[in-house]
Design a protein around this motif. Structure first.
Motif, short mmCIF file in Angstrom:
data_model
loop_
_atom_site.label_atom_id
_atom_site.label_comp_id
_atom_site.label_asym_id
_atom_site.label_seq_id
_atom_site.Cartn_x
_atom_site.Cartn_y
_atom_site.Cartn_z
N VAL A 15 0.50 -0.87 -0.30
CA VAL A 15 -0.03 -0.28 -0.31
C VAL A 15 0.95 1.42 -0.15
N ASP A 46 -5.36 -0.58 -2.68
CA ASP A 46 -4.80 -1.57 -1.32
C ASP A 46 -5.67 -3.28 -1.86
N ASN A 58 -9.43 -5.29 2.57
CA ASN A 58 -9.76 -4.18 2.88
C ASN A 58 -10.53 -3.20 2.52
N GLN A 100 -3.70 -0.84 8.76
CA GLN A 100 -2.89 -2.59 7.94
C GLN A 100 -1.16 -2.89 9.39
N GLY A 129 1.27 -4.18 6.88
CA GLY A 129 0.27 -4.27 6.15
C GLY A 129 -1.13 -5.26 6.10
#
Lengths: 326, 326
Positions: free
Chosen positions: A91, A124, A128, A167, A171
């Motif tokens: 990300v 992303d 998510n 995150q 992540g």
């Protein structure tokens, strides 16, 4: 007519619009969102992954420009383009690390799209982004802290804290399908290599496997007559009172409820949102999830907490991708 | 002499100091912290809870003023006073809802102390505050996302996200001792009313119970000679090779490691910090925790993640309380 008026009002009221891209293996869905998370206009075209990464990226650009052209909005109003990708993403750097279903690997998609579109781009992963979509414009509207489960081929997860995707350190936060919940003696191996992950029982794949196993064991069940069992067949059979099917649905619901109890004492969310194909089963699934959750969660953590179905369906990814610019 | 010089330098360099109060049933510990989380000066006095809430609050005020008077700092430098309380707190309103060990209930402590001290006051529960202390000035220094387990009479938890305590929707986040991890057939009831909570096996209380049960079952163990078994006795026996004791330690470590694996896929922290009396057991406990965690956690979530002992010991509460003003 009402819709046209609504869009006109939106055009005047909202200076900025956000574009969300849901990049899937078959289709690329593109949508225009208002600043309030309202999906105003959509466009869908084929991914054409078989033609290679250049074509896929070219298609994204084409569909993004098309959705604006076909809408009452101007290109200047586009404040950002967000994309949700089924796969591993970096990300921070805006890189698709690996998206096998889309045929992309180590692609600096943010840099490329920003160059082509002249707009800020964010990316992303799909779970998510779907969670953010539901939190921003769907079942979680107005809620700051919620946790989203997407029950599909696997079990995806997304955690929203203070209205943003959480995150974690690298992540990897919200990998809710890989919480180990099935006791050793009943556990089977998950695609991730570990034993007893939630995904092995509460995904469509898990439900289908349990159904096929029941048929193979010679259990008396109407599912024995179904040629290619899908999760929906299991839920339909359960609704008609098939005992084996009911047991399978309850098992999927039990481990989801148990796993949600653990998530609840850790994160104390206000809302659990459950989406994905399996969630369309409705009450037969949700009643059992809520009952197990109530049994396994300490009273103070349950207070005020709700468990609800997702409301955006297939639009969650598009809305959430646009929401990356919140 | 070095210490005095250090403090002098700190006085000159840091304009502001923060006071942390660790409000326990027996003693009130008070400390002055620099803006960098360094504990510079401490004072400790009796709680005197038997004399009632007015005396307890009066003692807090007295010790806070005393610690500054006895230090090289000026009252004007005090930028805030934080307090950690063993009990249920309403962080937003600054109320101690129930602290049975300190004899306090429904006490608007923030309002009262702000009136008496003329300084901003913040409160939180002891587990959260200890986590913040370790994250700010202890084992987690420099780490943004960490999770802290305090293994004492119970199992306390605290989650630090972006350097701050994560409270959740209703301030109940991080109740890590109440994640249900023990399978039904082995589970015993927890103080919270639920079955199989981590606290029932990985706390000092849980370890002592397992030891007493082993003795009562007539197992061949050196613990049978110990009159009033404490957790330390179990660890000492395990280090000397006592098989029953080793099994108990491994069981406490197993469920902690298993529960940490679930927390890791949900939160993806950079660091797990384990503190509290039980953590003094050292390698015999940590080796097993790390081994179980490695077995049960997907590879990508393990990457870069560390499991370390707390470093501040009994000072974590004081430092963390001061840290509420970060």
């Amino acid at each position: 007519m009402i819709l046209i008026n609504f869009i006109k009002v939106a055009c005047e009221m909202s200076e900025k619009i956000y574009i969300g891209v849901d990049l899937g293996g078959t289709a690329i869905k593109v949508g225009i969102c208002s600043e309030e998370g309202q999906l105003l206009h959509t466009y869908e075209g084929p991914t054409e992954k078989e033609k290679g990464p250049d074509t896929v990226v070219g298609n994204i650009e084409k569909y993004v420009r098309l959705v604006v052209e076909q809408s009452p909005f101007e290109w200047d109003q586009v404040a950002g383009v967000g994309a949700g990708v089924a796969g591993f993403t970096n990300v921070k750097e805006g890189i698709i690390i690996l998206a096998p279903n889309v045929g992309l690997k180590d692609l600096h998609i943010r840099e490329i799209l920003e160059g082509r579109l002249g707009k800020p781009v964010k990316i992303d992963n799909d779970a998510n982004v779907a969670a953010l979509g539901e939190a921003w414009g769907g079942a979680g509207k107005g809620v700051e802290n919620c946790v989203c489960y997407t029950l599909g081929t696997g079990v995806g997860g997304g955690i929203i804290i203070n209205g943003k995707i959480y995150q974690g350190f690298s992540g990897m936060a919200g990998e809710l399908g890989h919480v180990s919940v099935v006791p050793d003696l009943e556990a089977i191996q998950c695609g991730c290599g570990k034993m007893g992950c939630l995904e092995t029982v509460s995904s469509a794949t898990g439900i289908i496997k349990m159904a096929k196993d029941a048929v193979a064991r010679g259990e008396r069940t109407s599912l024995a007559q179904v040629e290619n069992i899908m999760a929906k067949d299991v839920f339909d059979a359960a609704k008609l009172g098939d005992e084996a099917a009911i047991r399978i649905v309850n098992r999927a619901a039990f481990y989801l409820g148990k796993s949600m109890a653990a998530t609840a004492v850790i994160l104390n969310p206000e809302l659990f949102i459950i989406g994905g194909g399996v969630s369309y089963a409705g009450d037969i699934l949700f009643d059992e999830i809520r009952s197990v959750f109530a049994k396994l969660t300490p009273e103070p953590v349950q207070k005020g907490l709700r468990i609800v179905p997702a409301t955006l369906g297939n639009d969650a990814g598009t809305v959430g991708a646009a929401g990356l610019f919140l």
